[in-house]
Design a protein around this motif. Sequence first.
Motif, PDB file in Angstrom:
ATOM      1  N   ILE A 131       0.802  -1.242   0.183  1.00  0.00           N
ATOM      2  CA  ILE A 131       0.027   0.020  -0.102  1.00  0.00           C
ATOM      3  C   ILE A 131       0.869   1.350   0.104  1.00  0.00           C
ATOM      4  CG2 ILE A 131      -1.607   1.236   1.481  1.00  0.00           C
ATOM      5  CD1 ILE A 131      -2.507  -1.354   2.352  1.00  0.00           C
ATOM      6  N   ALA A 132       2.045   1.360   0.828  1.00  0.00           N
ATOM      7  CA  ALA A 132       2.722   2.568   0.904  1.00  0.00           C
ATOM      8  C   ALA A 132       3.468   2.659  -0.437  1.00  0.00           C
ATOM      9  CB  ALA A 132       3.910   2.232   2.016  1.00  0.00           C
ATOM     10  N   ASN A 133       3.939   1.655  -1.090  1.00  0.00           N
ATOM     11  CA  ASN A 133       4.632   1.604  -2.366  1.00  0.00           C
ATOM     12  C   ASN A 133       3.759   2.231  -3.229  1.00  0.00           C
ATOM     13  OD1 ASN A 133       6.822   0.782  -4.445  1.00  0.00           O
ATOM     14  ND2 ASN A 133       5.185  -0.469  -5.009  1.00  0.00           N
ATOM     15  N   ALA A 134       2.390   1.928  -3.626  1.00  0.00           N
ATOM     16  CA  ALA A 134       1.508   2.354  -4.362  1.00  0.00           C
ATOM     17  C   ALA A 134       1.257   3.743  -4.256  1.00  0.00           C
ATOM     18  CB  ALA A 134       0.302   1.427  -4.378  1.00  0.00           C
ATOM     19  N   LEU A 135       1.331   4.012  -2.944  1.00  0.00           N
ATOM     20  CA  LEU A 135       0.938   5.569  -2.610  1.00  0.00           C
ATOM     21  C   LEU A 135       2.161   6.447  -2.719  1.00  0.00           C
ATOM     22  CD1 LEU A 135      -1.180   5.133   0.347  1.00  0.00           C
ATOM     23  CD2 LEU A 135      -1.978   5.825  -1.516  1.00  0.00           C
ATOM     24  N   GLY A 136       3.561   5.583  -3.040  1.00  0.00           N
ATOM     25  CA  GLY A 136       4.611   6.597  -3.354  1.00  0.00           C
ATOM     26  C   GLY A 136       5.104   7.166  -1.951  1.00  0.00           C
ATOM     27  N   HIS A 137       4.915   6.234  -0.888  1.00  0.00           N
ATOM     28  CA  HIS A 137       5.276   6.730   0.488  1.00  0.00           C
ATOM     29  C   HIS A 137       6.033   5.536   1.342  1.00  0.00           C
ATOM     30  CE1 HIS A 137       5.032   8.875   4.411  1.00  0.00           C
ATOM     31  NE2 HIS A 137       4.407   9.827   3.757  1.00  0.00           N
ATOM     32  N   THR A 138       6.550   5.959   2.285  1.00  0.00           N
ATOM     33  CA  THR A 138       7.295   4.943   3.066  1.00  0.00           C
ATOM     34  C   THR A 138       6.330   4.253   4.140  1.00  0.00           C
ATOM     35  OG1 THR A 138       8.260   6.589   4.777  1.00  0.00           O
ATOM     36  CG2 THR A 138       9.778   5.898   2.756  1.00  0.00           C
ATOM     37  N   ASP A 139       5.466   4.982   4.451  1.00  0.00           N
ATOM     38  CA  ASP A 139       4.462   4.306   5.462  1.00  0.00           C
ATOM     39  C   ASP A 139       2.738   4.539   4.887  1.00  0.00           C
ATOM     40  OD1 ASP A 139       3.839   3.838   8.632  1.00  0.00           O
ATOM     41  OD2 ASP A 139       2.442   5.196   7.821  1.00  0.00           O
ATOM     42  N   ALA A 140       2.273   3.432   4.880  1.00  0.00           N
ATOM     43  CA  ALA A 140       0.737   3.373   4.376  1.00  0.00           C
ATOM     44  C   ALA A 140       0.023   4.326   5.019  1.00  0.00           C
ATOM     45  CB  ALA A 140       0.145   1.814   4.429  1.00  0.00           C
ATOM     46  N   ILE A 141       0.032   4.350   6.188  1.00  0.00           N
ATOM     47  CA  ILE A 141      -1.009   5.169   6.897  1.00  0.00           C
ATOM     48  C   ILE A 141      -0.682   6.666   6.606  1.00  0.00           C
ATOM     49  CG2 ILE A 141      -2.257   5.986   8.919  1.00  0.00           C
ATOM     50  CD1 ILE A 141      -1.849   3.090  10.013  1.00  0.00           C
ATOM     51  N   GLU A 142       0.417   7.131   6.946  1.00  0.00           N
ATOM     52  CA  GLU A 142       0.898   8.501   6.623  1.00  0.00           C
ATOM     53  C   GLU A 142       0.643   8.769   5.208  1.00  0.00           C
ATOM     54  OE1 GLU A 142       4.794   9.266   7.830  1.00  0.00           O
ATOM     55  OE2 GLU A 142       4.496   8.467   9.912  1.00  0.00           O
ATOM     56  N   GLY A 143       0.997   8.055   4.185  1.00  0.00           N
ATOM     57  CA  GLY A 143       0.685   8.032   2.694  1.00  0.00           C
ATOM     58  C   GLY A 143      -0.722   8.436   2.631  1.00  0.00           C
ATOM     59  N   LEU A 144      -1.547   7.624   3.180  1.00  0.00           N
ATOM     60  CA  LEU A 144      -3.030   7.641   2.768  1.00  0.00           C
ATOM     61  C   LEU A 144      -3.427   8.941   3.430  1.00  0.00           C
ATOM     62  CD1 LEU A 144      -5.834   6.447   1.938  1.00  0.00           C
ATOM     63  CD2 LEU A 144      -5.949   5.422   4.193  1.00  0.00           C
ATOM     64  N   ASN A 145      -3.037   9.415   4.741  1.00  0.00           N
ATOM     65  CA  ASN A 145      -3.425  10.691   5.392  1.00  0.00           C
ATOM     66  C   ASN A 145      -3.006  11.783   4.559  1.00  0.00           C
ATOM     67  OD1 ASN A 145      -4.805   9.975   7.651  1.00  0.00           O
ATOM     68  ND2 ASN A 145      -2.981   9.512   8.677  1.00  0.00           N
ATOM     69  N   GLU A 146      -1.707  11.672   3.956  1.00  0.00           N
ATOM     70  CA  GLU A 146      -1.499  12.695   2.880  1.00  0.00           C
ATOM     71  C   GLU A 146      -2.184  13.005   1.803  1.00  0.00           C
ATOM     72  OE1 GLU A 146       2.790  12.663   1.921  1.00  0.00           O
ATOM     73  OE2 GLU A 146       3.438  12.635   4.132  1.00  0.00           O
ATOM     74  N   LEU A 147      -2.621  11.820   1.181  1.00  0.00           N
ATOM     75  CA  LEU A 147      -3.655  11.981   0.156  1.00  0.00           C
ATOM     76  C   LEU A 147      -4.772  12.448   0.279  1.00  0.00           C
ATOM     77  CD1 LEU A 147      -4.412  10.894  -2.679  1.00  0.00           C
ATOM     78  CD2 LEU A 147      -5.180   8.965  -1.884  1.00  0.00           C
ATOM     79  N   LEU A 148      -5.403  12.022   1.497  1.00  0.00           N
ATOM     80  CA  LEU A 148      -6.655  12.575   2.146  1.00  0.00           C
ATOM     81  C   LEU A 148      -6.758  14.161   2.406  1.00  0.00           C
ATOM     82  CD1 LEU A 148      -8.152   9.746   4.492  1.00  0.00           C
ATOM     83  CD2 LEU A 148      -8.222  10.188   1.926  1.00  0.00           C
ATOM     84  N   THR A 149      -5.420  14.632   2.799  1.00  0.00           N
ATOM     85  CA  THR A 149      -5.443  15.942   2.998  1.00  0.00           C
ATOM     86  C   THR A 149      -5.286  16.619   1.529  1.00  0.00           C
ATOM     87  OG1 THR A 149      -3.970  15.705   5.238  1.00  0.00           O
ATOM     88  CG2 THR A 149      -3.740  17.654   3.902  1.00  0.00           C
ATOM     89  N   LYS A 150      -4.691  16.188   0.701  1.00  0.00           N
ATOM     90  CA  LYS A 150      -4.663  16.616  -0.711  1.00  0.00           C
ATOM     91  C   LYS A 150      -5.963  16.898  -1.213  1.00  0.00           C
ATOM     92  CE  LYS A 150      -0.132  15.133  -1.990  1.00  0.00           C
ATOM     93  NZ  LYS A 150       0.755  14.304  -2.934  1.00  0.00           N
ATOM     94  N   LEU A 151      -6.859  15.917  -1.065  1.00  0.00           N
ATOM     95  CA  LEU A 151      -8.214  15.915  -1.572  1.00  0.00           C
ATOM     96  C   LEU A 151      -8.927  16.927  -0.689  1.00  0.00           C
ATOM     97  CD1 LEU A 151      -8.293  12.062  -2.312  1.00  0.00           C
ATOM     98  CD2 LEU A 151      -7.797  13.906  -3.803  1.00  0.00           C
ATOM     99  N   LYS A 152      -8.830  17.194   0.463  1.00  0.00           N
ATOM    100  CA  LYS A 152      -9.626  18.250   1.210  1.00  0.00           C
ATOM    101  C   LYS A 152     -11.037  17.675   1.373  1.00  0.00           C
ATOM    102  CE  LYS A 152      -7.236  22.268  -0.985  1.00  0.00           C
ATOM    103  NZ  LYS A 152      -7.501  23.290  -1.769  1.00  0.00           N
ATOM    104  N   VAL A 153     -11.063  16.222   2.045  1.00  0.00           N
ATOM    105  CA  VAL A 153     -12.356  15.735   2.305  1.00  0.00           C
ATOM    106  C   VAL A 153     -12.687  15.700   3.833  1.00  0.00           C
ATOM    107  CG1 VAL A 153     -11.853  13.816   0.282  1.00  0.00           C
ATOM    108  CG2 VAL A 153     -10.816  13.383   2.781  1.00  0.00           C
TER     109      VAL A 153
END
Length: 359
Positions: free
Chosen positions: A283-305
């Motif tokens: 999951i982390a790799n797919a999100l381009g991050h070293t940590d899956a949860i942090e990567g997911l949180n960063e994505l959600l922040t960008k999306l302003k949901v």
Amino acid sequence: MKPFIYSANPSRVIFGSGTLKQVVSEVQRLGIKRPLVLSTPEQSRHADRVEELLKGADGIDSTGQFNNATMHTPLEVTLEAMKIIEENRIDGLIAIGGGSTIGLGKAIALRTDLPQIVLPTTYAGSEMTPIIGQRENGIKTTQISPKVLPEVVIYDVDFTMTLPPGLSATSGVNAIAHAVEALYAQNGNPVISLMAEEGIRALAKGLPVIAENPNDVEARTNALYGAWLCGSCLGHVGMSVHHKLCHVLGGTFNLPHADTHTIVLPHALAYNAPHIPEAMSRIANALGHTDAIEGLNELLTKLKVKRALKEVGMPEDGVDKAADLATKNAYWNPRALEREPLREVIRRAWAGEPAAANI
């Protein structure tokens, strides 16, 4: 590599831009003569376009519309549509829209086994699954049946171009949730894992661009491609605590489906995180991050949901009820289901607090 079984679902997929035009040939190929076009009230203009294409086509006697599809597929709406089907001798369904319309088509197919053609307008992915959820007396239940799997899915990127950025974001994260759970599914396999990782990657690439520029065709294409892959994952392997929580929350409190998935996902992933190291890495790799949860949180922040269930209508006194329902019936999950930790997951999601992996 552990042993596995892979069974492909027999859907026909047509993907591209302008593919709506192929609906006529697909109706003719299936031998449908009296199709019913399904939509929500908001999507009725799309239903009009489909009906206009079908009018006068060879082999099609008549067509009609039912535009009252509703979130969570309430039984009363399905029964209303069934009356029209019986009165007009409908022999095929064309569902255009998101999960509400696709769910209605499935509910009808479950009762009639009528062939379905689906034209998705969101990234939800339910068009690729033999799963149906229905709501009756305030309770949403799900079941799996090959009868509800659409025969044809026509992905037309053009139909997603007007999907608002906010709905694009939550619909896309809903799709990502399918792939996340597929990566640690009990009956997972290498083929689905490849699709899941690629689906997350495509959506994580497309959604932030859509948030800034909804008219970006390449981003829309990436998102729809990712949604197809993630939906295919949902259709092939079992889901776990994330989907269970979302069905409980959505069905019990009538919460918006995509928003609920978006809010719950990081919390459900954190609950399972210590037990799924390989999935977390992918999951982390797919999100381009070293940590899956942090990567997911960063994505959600960008999306302003929205990040809190209280923002979408869940009452605070529903936390305990949801925890009870989420643990009521046994289902497989990589971590044992414990009421108090799950209650804390729901409470954090209700309050909009950060996901915690140490619950």
